[in-house]
Enzyme design. Sequence first.
Site, PDB file in Angstrom:
ATOM      1  CD1 TRP A 197      -2.479  -2.054   1.604  1.00  0.00           C
ATOM      2  CD2 TRP A 197      -3.029  -0.937  -0.256  1.00  0.00           C
ATOM      3  NE1 TRP A 197      -3.528  -2.712   1.009  1.00  0.00           N
ATOM      4  CE2 TRP A 197      -3.880  -2.058  -0.124  1.00  0.00           C
ATOM      5  CE3 TRP A 197      -3.181  -0.106  -1.362  1.00  0.00           C
ATOM      6  CZ2 TRP A 197      -4.880  -2.352  -1.062  1.00  0.00           C
ATOM      7  CZ3 TRP A 197      -4.178  -0.396  -2.294  1.00  0.00           C
ATOM      8  CH2 TRP A 197      -5.011  -1.499  -2.134  1.00  0.00           C
ATOM      9  CE  LYS A 228      -9.399  -2.832   3.144  1.00  0.00           C
ATOM     10  NZ  LYS A 228      -8.134  -2.209   2.820  1.00  0.00           N
ATOM     11  CG  ASP A 233      -3.475   4.139   3.940  1.00  0.00           C
ATOM     12  OD1 ASP A 233      -4.564   3.985   4.526  1.00  0.00           O
ATOM     13  OD2 ASP A 233      -3.189   3.548   2.878  1.00  0.00           O
TER      14      ASP A 233
HETATM   15  C1  LIG Z   1      -7.576  -1.469   1.553  1.00  0.00           C
HETATM   16  C2  LIG Z   1      -6.491  -0.481   1.655  1.00  0.00           C
HETATM   17  C3  LIG Z   1      -6.301   0.543   0.710  1.00  0.00           C
HETATM   18  C4  LIG Z   1      -7.123   0.625  -0.564  1.00  0.00           C
HETATM   19  O1  LIG Z   1      -8.404   1.053  -0.334  1.00  0.00           O
HETATM   20  P1  LIG Z   1      -9.411   1.316  -1.568  1.00  0.00           P
HETATM   21  O2  LIG Z   1     -10.608   1.837  -0.864  1.00  0.00           O
HETATM   22  O3  LIG Z   1      -9.628   0.001  -2.235  1.00  0.00           O
HETATM   23  O4  LIG Z   1      -8.789   2.293  -2.469  1.00  0.00           O
HETATM   24  C5  LIG Z   1      -5.294   1.456   0.915  1.00  0.00           C
HETATM   25  N1  LIG Z   1      -4.518   1.409   2.000  1.00  0.00           N
HETATM   26  C6  LIG Z   1      -4.665   0.450   2.934  1.00  0.00           C
HETATM   27  C7  LIG Z   1      -3.768   0.430   4.121  1.00  0.00           C
HETATM   28  C8  LIG Z   1      -5.645  -0.518   2.788  1.00  0.00           C
HETATM   29  O5  LIG Z   1      -5.806  -1.474   3.725  1.00  0.00           O
END
Ligand SMILES: *Cc1c(COP(=O)(O)O)cnc(C)c1O
Length: 361
Positions: A103, A197, A173
């Site tokens: 990521w 998540k 993030d």
């Molecule tokens: C799932 C995830 C993403 C991507 O998210 P999207 O909504 O599919 O763009 C980005 N960063 C992390 C840490 C993630 O777990």
Amino acid sequence: MSRSILNFGAGPAMLPEAIMLQAQSELLDWQATGKSVMEIGHRTDDFKSIAEHAEQSLRDILNIPDDYHVLFLAAGATQQFSVIPMNLLQGKTSADYLHTGIWSAKAMQLAKRYCDINVVCSSEQSNFTTISDANDWQLAAKAAYVHYTDNETIGGLEFHSVPEVGTVPLVSDMTSSILSKPIDVSRFGLIFAAAQKNIGPAGMTVVIVHKELLGDVLPFTPDLFDYRLQAKEKSMMNTPPTFNWYMAGLMFDWVKQQGGVTELEKLNQRKSSLLYDFIDASSFYKNNIDAACRSRMNVVFSLIDENLTDDFLKLAESNGLHALKGHRLAGGMRASLYNAMPESGVEQLVDFMREFERTQC
Ligand SMILES: *Cc1c(COP(=O)(O)O)cnc(C)c1O
């Protein structure tokens, strides 16, 4: 109808049954309005109360100071990988990134279109099993911001403390770790988390940003991507993802009922330790991640004899343990243990793993 399975998927992930039942009970008629939340205009007083309640609950849970905006924006975290440089560069030409997995790599790849990327540290040499010592990091004073991925959802690597980056604004993030532990928001310039998540259904991202960090965006930035404009319009420049926002509010209330993020952190610590301790004591399963940065949300593991992987996954599924297959780029197994996964679910997984091992040996 059956919710008797345990869903270990990484996202969209399982949600607490209590909030699903509440949403179900008021799906057709929200608070005697005769309407579903899905059918309420976003500029009505009814929706305004839902939106404000959700924001206030999140502010309460995370102790978000008043000088931060909280935005509820359409689309996912990947969109923010581009939107963040558009908003935060403000005349600067480079940004710092900590490279700890897939990521963070994706975030760098997308930001590269707008600025130079300085890689502060990379876990590549260790095959993403550890985070290098902060003394070895190459921070650049001229960077507009420092970006890191608090929890690498695919690789199973998590920061157990907030990285020390000096005075450059810190961007995190937290898509797969928000609400799983207390955070000191005042240490961050910006925190973002896609909902699917640990917050609610896919399609929305929460952005928490320090008011003073906002300024002129890159000239070509679409208005909808301009945090300053979104903050001014309370995330309603256009129709926001209203139902997702409502579901997020239910989740935030649920987090409060669990005793808040302090209690959830203890629970998440117990849940993940149960699984890691079992794996560590075993000569049948393994996890290669440095214990100092193992994820409490996404436990990756594999079988020493990888030929048994398909059998393991098939048998797990038939025992009600779903979606344990590792990410397509990682292979092996991954058990996602977000807030909604009960401790008893992890106990069941460990029991299954013990039994699987016994029948193979
Ligand atoms: C799932 C995830 C993403 C991507 O998210 P999207 O909504 O599919 O763009 C980005 N960063 C992390 C840490 C993630 O777990």
